[in-house]
Design a protein around this motif. Structure first.
Motif, PDB file in Angstrom:
ATOM      1  N   VAL A 135     -21.435   3.578  -6.951  1.00 40.78           N
ATOM      2  CA  VAL A 135     -21.336   2.211  -6.452  1.00 40.78           C
ATOM      3  C   VAL A 135     -20.783   1.257  -7.500  1.00 40.78           C
ATOM      4  CG1 VAL A 135     -22.604   0.330  -5.386  1.00 40.78           C
ATOM      5  CG2 VAL A 135     -23.327   2.694  -4.986  1.00 40.78           C
ATOM      6  N   ILE A 136     -21.298   1.394  -8.718  1.00 39.76           N
ATOM      7  CA  ILE A 136     -20.959   0.443  -9.771  1.00 39.76           C
ATOM      8  C   ILE A 136     -19.892   1.032 -10.679  1.00 39.76           C
ATOM      9  CG2 ILE A 136     -21.893  -0.849 -11.740  1.00 39.76           C
ATOM     10  CD1 ILE A 136     -23.189  -1.757  -9.274  1.00 39.76           C
ATOM     11  N   SER A 180     -18.066 -12.057 -10.157  1.00 38.55           N
ATOM     12  CA  SER A 180     -18.760 -11.707  -8.919  1.00 38.55           C
ATOM     13  C   SER A 180     -19.901 -10.747  -9.205  1.00 38.55           C
ATOM     14  CB  SER A 180     -17.802 -11.048  -7.916  1.00 38.55           C
ATOM     15  OG  SER A 180     -16.779 -11.932  -7.580  1.00 38.55           O
ATOM     16  N   PHE A 181     -19.615  -9.758 -10.037  1.00 38.40           N
ATOM     17  CA  PHE A 181     -20.658  -8.783 -10.358  1.00 38.40           C
ATOM     18  C   PHE A 181     -21.825  -9.456 -11.079  1.00 38.40           C
ATOM     19  CE2 PHE A 181     -22.594  -6.058 -13.593  1.00 38.40           C
ATOM     20  CZ  PHE A 181     -23.273  -5.193 -12.744  1.00 38.40           C
ATOM     21  N   ASN A 194     -22.683 -12.602 -11.009  1.00 39.03           N
ATOM     22  CA  ASN A 194     -23.399 -13.409 -10.014  1.00 39.03           C
ATOM     23  C   ASN A 194     -24.383 -12.536  -9.235  1.00 39.03           C
ATOM     24  OD1 ASN A 194     -22.291 -15.993 -10.384  1.00 39.03           O
ATOM     25  ND2 ASN A 194     -20.538 -15.565  -9.048  1.00 39.03           N
ATOM     26  N   SER A 195     -23.918 -11.372  -8.823  1.00 40.27           N
ATOM     27  CA  SER A 195     -24.763 -10.459  -8.041  1.00 40.27           C
ATOM     28  C   SER A 195     -25.910  -9.934  -8.891  1.00 40.27           C
ATOM     29  CB  SER A 195     -23.941  -9.280  -7.513  1.00 40.27           C
ATOM     30  OG  SER A 195     -22.919  -9.730  -6.653  1.00 40.27           O
ATOM     31  N   TRP A 196     -25.605  -9.670 -10.163  1.00 37.85           N
ATOM     32  CA  TRP A 196     -26.647  -9.204 -11.074  1.00 37.85           C
ATOM     33  C   TRP A 196     -27.738 -10.263 -11.224  1.00 37.85           C
ATOM     34  CZ3 TRP A 196     -27.486 -11.578 -15.950  1.00 37.85           C
ATOM     35  CH2 TRP A 196     -28.595 -11.050 -16.625  1.00 37.85           C
ATOM     36  N   ARG A 197     -27.308 -11.504 -11.413  1.00 39.53           N
ATOM     37  CA  ARG A 197     -28.295 -12.579 -11.597  1.00 39.53           C
ATOM     38  C   ARG A 197     -29.128 -12.746 -10.322  1.00 39.53           C
ATOM     39  NH1 ARG A 197     -28.181 -18.145 -11.179  1.00 39.53           N
ATOM     40  NH2 ARG A 197     -25.931 -18.256 -10.853  1.00 39.53           N
ATOM     41  N   LEU A 198     -28.466 -12.656  -9.161  1.00 40.92           N
ATOM     42  CA  LEU A 198     -29.211 -12.745  -7.894  1.00 40.92           C
ATOM     43  C   LEU A 198     -30.239 -11.622  -7.800  1.00 40.92           C
ATOM     44  CD1 LEU A 198     -29.467 -14.248  -5.162  1.00 40.92           C
ATOM     45  CD2 LEU A 198     -27.832 -12.578  -4.233  1.00 40.92           C
ATOM     46  N   SER A 199     -29.854 -10.436  -8.236  1.00 40.86           N
ATOM     47  CA  SER A 199     -30.772  -9.286  -8.148  1.00 40.86           C
ATOM     48  C   SER A 199     -31.978  -9.467  -9.071  1.00 40.86           C
ATOM     49  CB  SER A 199     -30.036  -7.982  -8.476  1.00 40.86           C
ATOM     50  OG  SER A 199     -29.885  -7.817  -9.873  1.00 40.86           O
ATOM     51  N   ALA A 218     -33.994  -6.222  -8.843  1.00 38.66           N
ATOM     52  CA  ALA A 218     -33.634  -5.409 -10.001  1.00 38.66           C
ATOM     53  C   ALA A 218     -34.849  -4.760 -10.650  1.00 38.66           C
ATOM     54  CB  ALA A 218     -32.896  -6.271 -11.028  1.00 38.66           C
ATOM     55  N   GLN A 271     -17.968 -12.245  -2.703  1.00 37.05           N
ATOM     56  CA  GLN A 271     -19.341 -12.315  -3.233  1.00 37.05           C
ATOM     57  C   GLN A 271     -20.365 -11.596  -2.362  1.00 37.05           C
ATOM     58  OE1 GLN A 271     -19.784 -13.726  -6.447  1.00 37.05           O
ATOM     59  NE2 GLN A 271     -21.557 -12.393  -6.157  1.00 37.05           N
ATOM     60  N   ASP A 283     -22.739  -8.652  -3.637  1.00 35.81           N
ATOM     61  CA  ASP A 283     -24.210  -8.754  -3.601  1.00 35.81           C
ATOM     62  C   ASP A 283     -24.813  -7.552  -2.880  1.00 35.81           C
ATOM     63  OD1 ASP A 283     -23.982 -11.154  -4.918  1.00 35.81           O
ATOM     64  OD2 ASP A 283     -24.476 -12.409  -3.199  1.00 35.81           O
TER      65      ASP A 283
END
Lengths: 253, 253
Positions: free
Chosen positions: A26-27, A40-41, A43-48, A54, B75, B79
């Motif tokens: 995936v990553i 983008s990644f 941002n997604s990491w911080r959201l997780s 996470a 995004q 996510d």
């Protein structure tokens, strides 16, 4: 800081290995990404991190610069403003009973007080986190209030809430913590709860749940709970509403 | 959709009034903001939604375009990729007992299946959400799998997890939901649980907790729970790890 506290400040190799083994399909590697993809990644990491998806996270190497930008730019302050605004909106919707039992719980670090000047020395990644230096910083009582939290705190007091401060800091740091909170402008809390001897070795989520349960047993209604760690908010004796403060710096299990 | 389901698609005036009254000292009007400030604010708004800080939210008028960009740009997909990656990393850390009791719970809408083609018709804000049109959409069985979720689902099956699908859709939609899940590529779930007659009128968080408790009472260990709503994840009989899928479109209490 108590030994049980797990602070995750890992960078680099560990992260690459972890990502590669955990999600190889995936990553992709940071080096495969364009600048926009990295944003983008990250941002997604911080959201997780902020949604607790996470779990026990480490910081992706490719997001170290992103994190510096997060703290030094406008986003962190904007996020804090919205957390405070959500909290105030909820607090205003509560009708206090007038019996002094309407409670609100605050964590200290990265919730009432900002330790960014301490972490800044480590490039906001704090891989070199050092307990001795941390204790020196606590004793300096130099941490300033997160201004959004000071505004929230004062409004909660005006609305008639009884404020409890529940921190993972150790009992031996009571004097320094009290002095720092006062110097930062906080006043008139009902109780400052720190880790005592019997709390050592407990996971934060257990220690904090136990302490909230004691408040509930004393007849307090915990309406709101403000903390930068999910271990401040989850468990039992949970508040009616929990408010997760942003913290992509470290994780406390 | 069951009547108890609260879908928040509000825009405009309501939001302005709400923000102005709830947080007049903190939040400025959208018209006062520069484009960069609007982005920061909308980022913070989305974070507040995804962390459940916002509670029962409405969409700030100034963030309607931001939300369209979120879904139509990179995004949202990014996510989803990270949520799936977090979930797989955790699932691989679990050692299945081999007794078929290692469970994982999935929600349907915006978790396994994407209804974006439906919401796209309403400019992704769906202020005109219409139950009749929604039921037509469900009956069309045209919703596609979120590809990241299909990959996760298949890997969980390979790892030996027993999958439960627990949805707020009504029992009368069982046939259409089954057909749609099959058409989208999902196979071999243990049980598809929908709202029956006795579940009507219940808040989603209560209905879903009750159904998870029944699984626990049957001896299942719920390791993971994947859902786009906090009411999928909180309550009791919670999973060891919960995975919050992004959804800044609507809120189910």
């Amino acid at each position: 800081m108590a030994a049980i506290v797990v602070r995750i400040f890992l960078i680099s190799i560990l992260c690459l290995i972890g990502l590669a083994s955990a999600a190889q399909s995936v990553i992709r590697m940071p080096s495969d990404r364009t600048a926009g993809e990295t944003d983008s990644f990250c941002n997604s990491w911080r959201l997780s991190v902020e949604t607790n998806n996470a779990g026990l996270w480490s910081t992706p190497e490719g997001c170290l610069g992103y994190r510096v930008d997060y703290f030094t730019g406008v986003q962190y302050a904007s996020d804090l403003t919205v957390v405070a605004s959500d909290s105030i909106a909820f607090a205003r919707s509560v009708t206090p009973a007038g019996d002094g039992k309407d409670g609100w719980v605050f964590d200290v670090d990265e919730t009432l007080l900002s330790n960014l000047p301490f972490y800044e020395k480590f490039g906001y990644s704090a891989e070199s986190f050092n307990e001795e230096l941390w204790n020196e910083w606590v004793n300096s009582t130099a941490a300033e209030a997160l201004p959004e939290s000071l505004g929230l705190y004062r409004e909660l007091k005006e609305l008639g809430f009884t404020v409890f401060i529940l921190t993972g800091r150790d009992e031996f740091q009571r004097n320094a913590t009290t002095a720092n909170l006062l110097a930062a402008g906080f006043r008139d809390w009902e109780k400052l709860i720190l880790r005592g001897k019997s709390d050592r070795g407990k996971r934060a989520v257990v220690y904090k749940s136990e302490k909230r349960q004691e408040l509930v047993d004393q007849g307090y209604r915990i309406h709101g709970n403000s903390g930068d760690q999910w271990s401040d908010l989850l468990g039992y004796a949970m508040a009616v509403r929990s408010f997760k403060y942003p913290n992509p710096l470290y994780y406390i299990a």
